[in-house]
Motif scaffolding. Structure first.
Motif, PDB file in Angstrom:
ATOM      1  N   ALA A 150      15.283   6.927  -3.922  1.00 15.08           N
ATOM      2  CA  ALA A 150      16.512   6.226  -3.551  1.00 15.08           C
ATOM      3  C   ALA A 150      16.643   4.918  -4.322  1.00 15.08           C
ATOM      4  CB  ALA A 150      16.528   5.969  -2.048  1.00 15.08           C
ATOM      5  N   ARG A 151      15.531   4.198  -4.479  1.00 14.67           N
ATOM      6  CA  ARG A 151      15.583   2.936  -5.235  1.00 14.67           C
ATOM      7  C   ARG A 151      15.954   3.186  -6.691  1.00 14.67           C
ATOM      8  NH1 ARG A 151      11.166   1.807  -1.757  1.00 14.67           N
ATOM      9  NH2 ARG A 151       9.649   2.487  -3.310  1.00 14.67           N
ATOM     10  N   ARG A 152      15.428   4.261  -7.281  1.00 19.96           N
ATOM     11  CA  ARG A 152      15.775   4.579  -8.662  1.00 19.96           C
ATOM     12  C   ARG A 152      17.270   4.881  -8.774  1.00 19.96           C
ATOM     13  NH1 ARG A 152      13.095   8.881  -9.117  1.00 19.96           N
ATOM     14  NH2 ARG A 152      14.815  10.365  -9.000  1.00 19.96           N
ATOM     15  N   PHE A 153      17.803   5.652  -7.812  1.00 19.40           N
ATOM     16  CA  PHE A 153      19.224   5.970  -7.837  1.00 19.40           C
ATOM     17  C   PHE A 153      20.064   4.716  -7.617  1.00 19.40           C
ATOM     18  CE2 PHE A 153      23.057   7.753  -5.579  1.00 19.40           C
ATOM     19  CZ  PHE A 153      23.650   8.259  -6.723  1.00 19.40           C
ATOM     20  N   ALA A 154      19.599   3.820  -6.774  1.00 17.79           N
ATOM     21  CA  ALA A 154      20.337   2.578  -6.542  1.00 17.79           C
ATOM     22  C   ALA A 154      20.499   1.791  -7.843  1.00 17.79           C
ATOM     23  CB  ALA A 154      19.617   1.723  -5.495  1.00 17.79           C
ATOM     24  N   GLY A 155      19.462   1.785  -8.680  1.00 16.52           N
ATOM     25  CA  GLY A 155      19.571   1.103  -9.962  1.00 16.52           C
ATOM     26  C   GLY A 155      20.617   1.733 -10.865  1.00 16.52           C
ATOM     27  N   ILE A 156      20.694   3.063 -10.849  1.00 17.37           N
ATOM     28  CA  ILE A 156      21.689   3.778 -11.656  1.00 17.37           C
ATOM     29  C   ILE A 156      23.095   3.462 -11.156  1.00 17.37           C
ATOM     30  CG2 ILE A 156      22.543   6.082 -12.256  1.00 17.37           C
ATOM     31  CD1 ILE A 156      19.588   7.015 -12.132  1.00 17.37           C
ATOM     32  N   VAL A 157      23.266   3.454  -9.835  1.00 13.14           N
ATOM     33  CA  VAL A 157      24.568   3.133  -9.245  1.00 13.14           C
ATOM     34  C   VAL A 157      24.990   1.714  -9.618  1.00 13.14           C
ATOM     35  CG1 VAL A 157      25.746   2.696  -7.045  1.00 13.14           C
ATOM     36  CG2 VAL A 157      24.374   4.778  -7.341  1.00 13.14           C
ATOM     37  N   ALA A 158      24.065   0.776  -9.510  1.00 11.50           N
ATOM     38  CA  ALA A 158      24.391  -0.625  -9.790  1.00 11.50           C
ATOM     39  C   ALA A 158      24.812  -0.835 -11.240  1.00 11.50           C
ATOM     40  CB  ALA A 158      23.193  -1.510  -9.458  1.00 11.50           C
ATOM     41  N   ALA A 159      24.282  -0.014 -12.138  1.00  9.37           N
ATOM     42  CA  ALA A 159      24.572  -0.194 -13.558  1.00  9.37           C
ATOM     43  C   ALA A 159      25.898   0.424 -13.982  1.00  9.37           C
ATOM     44  CB  ALA A 159      23.440   0.404 -14.402  1.00  9.37           C
ATOM     45  N   HIS A 160      26.497   1.267 -13.129  1.00  5.89           N
ATOM     46  CA  HIS A 160      27.746   1.919 -13.534  1.00  5.89           C
ATOM     47  C   HIS A 160      28.935   1.005 -13.261  1.00  5.89           C
ATOM     48  CE1 HIS A 160      30.992   4.834 -13.926  1.00  5.89           C
ATOM     49  NE2 HIS A 160      30.127   5.576 -14.608  1.00  5.89           N
ATOM     50  N   PRO A 161      29.861   0.876 -14.222  1.00  5.46           N
ATOM     51  CA  PRO A 161      30.955  -0.080 -14.053  1.00  5.46           C
ATOM     52  C   PRO A 161      32.074   0.375 -13.125  1.00  5.46           C
ATOM     53  CG  PRO A 161      31.132   1.028 -16.174  1.00  5.46           C
ATOM     54  CD  PRO A 161      29.829   1.473 -15.579  1.00  5.46           C
ATOM     55  N   ALA A 162      32.156   1.683 -12.801  1.00  5.38           N
ATOM     56  CA  ALA A 162      33.320   2.152 -12.038  1.00  5.38           C
ATOM     57  C   ALA A 162      32.957   3.394 -11.212  1.00  5.38           C
ATOM     58  CB  ALA A 162      34.482   2.464 -12.979  1.00  5.38           C
ATOM     59  N   PHE A 163      31.982   3.238 -10.313  1.00  7.80           N
ATOM     60  CA  PHE A 163      31.553   4.338  -9.448  1.00  7.80           C
ATOM     61  C   PHE A 163      32.034   4.091  -8.026  1.00  7.80           C
ATOM     62  CE2 PHE A 163      28.096   6.142  -6.649  1.00  7.80           C
ATOM     63  CZ  PHE A 163      28.486   7.469  -6.786  1.00  7.80           C
ATOM     64  N   THR A 164      32.603   5.139  -7.414  1.00  8.06           N
ATOM     65  CA  THR A 164      33.039   5.085  -6.020  1.00  8.06           C
ATOM     66  C   THR A 164      32.331   6.182  -5.245  1.00  8.06           C
ATOM     67  OG1 THR A 164      35.224   4.284  -6.678  1.00  8.06           O
ATOM     68  CG2 THR A 164      34.992   5.138  -4.439  1.00  8.06           C
ATOM     69  N   LEU A 165      31.774   5.831  -4.101  1.00  7.21           N
ATOM     70  CA  LEU A 165      31.024   6.765  -3.273  1.00  7.21           C
ATOM     71  C   LEU A 165      31.735   6.976  -1.942  1.00  7.21           C
ATOM     72  CD1 LEU A 165      28.456   8.373  -2.485  1.00  7.21           C
ATOM     73  CD2 LEU A 165      27.414   6.181  -1.826  1.00  7.21           C
ATOM     74  N   HIS A 166      31.938   8.255  -1.593  1.00  2.67           N
ATOM     75  CA  HIS A 166      32.462   8.630  -0.280  1.00  2.67           C
ATOM     76  C   HIS A 166      31.412   9.463   0.439  1.00  2.67           C
ATOM     77  CE1 HIS A 166      36.493   7.172  -1.190  1.00  2.67           C
ATOM     78  NE2 HIS A 166      36.420   7.784  -2.363  1.00  2.67           N
TER      79      HIS A 166
END
Length: 299
Positions: free
Chosen positions: A134-150
């Motif tokens: 989960a921490r690894r994925f959180a880093g990927i999410v934080a680095a993306h400029p335009a990601f939306t999660l539902h």
């Protein structure tokens, strides 16, 4: 019209309306979009989600998908050649986490490689058994400029805030966009649609004697061939129809599959729900469908 006190809640209509609002947040008439992670497997629930996504996307945009891919044939270069205003939509469901690694790897690949356009994760349930993943994925999410999660339930929204460092909007499962379905005549008093996969919990003692126990993880004969978007849609339709026929066999249904519950609602079948191994089904019922007179929670 406003609902009067004591009037039953139409949970199907309410969720279809919520889905319409969600999709219109990201798309409008004429919008270009790619729909990624076609469920190239026999599980009926994922096909129901895919067909609901297509129904909603066509209603909002008036267009077919500009690009479709599975986890095993995704081509980042092909997506990069598409116009810059193409919105990338990731198929919803219950595979955001580390239980189903092929789909999570695809999600992480897209967020790493597709950074020049919006990426929208359609409603998912989240479950990581390893917080390091989960921490690894959180880093990927934080680095993306335009990601939306539902997400589909409140525990998933809380997990996203606490462990992924992002806000997740609460939204229904896209299969509700299919609306009510035709029910065929029943042939069994009680049909038990029970998981036999990695999310299984042992419910053997909860099932009454005489229940017909089944699962829906094997394709029936006549599955259409092909890899074009239209062929993929025919495959999903074939799987959905198999699932609807299976559930229709029960005068009543008991299930620990989320889409056993959802499709039973769409078919108008009274049913009881048990949970999967991490509480996904119960969390969804609590968020969206507890008010339906067709459903009850089983111990």
């Amino acid at each position: 019209m406003p609902r009067t006190a004591g009037e039953p809640v139409d949970v199907v209509a309410a969720q279809r309306a919520a889905l319409d609002r969600l999709y219109r947040t990201h798309l409008r008439a004429g919008s270009r979009y790619a729909l990624i992670d076609f469920p190239d497997h026999a599980n009926v629930g994922d096909s129901a989600i895919w067909l609901g996504e297509l129904a909603m996307l066509r209603a909002v945009t008036g267009r077919e998908p500009d690009h479709v891919a599975t986890w095993h044939d995704f081509d980042a270069a092909a997506l990069a050649r598409m116009p810059a205003d193409t919105v990338v939509l990731l198929h919803g469901g219950g595979n955001l986490g580390d239980i189903w690694p092929h789909h999570q790897h695809l999600r992480e690949t897209i967020l790493t490689q597709v950074r020049d356009r919006p990426v929208v994760q359609l409603p998912q349930s989240i479950h990581f058994r390893d917080l390091a993943a989960a921490r690894r994925f959180a880093g990927i999410v934080a680095a993306h400029p335009a990601f939306t999660l539902h997400v589909r339930d409140r525990p998933s929204a809380a997990f996203a805030a606490d462990h992924l460092g992002c806000h997740a909007g609460l939204a229904p499962d896209s299969a509700f966009a299919l609306g009510p379905q035709r029910r065929e005549p029943a042939s069994a008093t009680l049909l038990a649609l029970m998981r036999t996969d990695a999310e299984r919990r042992d419910h053997a003692t909860a099932l009454p004697d005489g229940a017909e126990r089944v699962d829906w993880l094997e394709d029936g004969p006549g599955l259409p061939a092909g890899t074009s978007p239209s062929a993929r849609e025919r495959q999903a339709r074939h799987r959905l129809e198999r699932g609807l026929r299976l559930l229709s066999r029960g005068e009543r249904v008991v299930t620990d599959r989320l889409h056993g519950h959802i499709l039973a609602l769409l078919l108008g079948i009274p049913h009881s729900v048990l949970d999967n191994d991490y509480g996904k089904v119960g969390a969804y019922v609590a968020a969206w469908t507890a008010a339906s007179p067709l459903v009850r929670r089983a111990a």
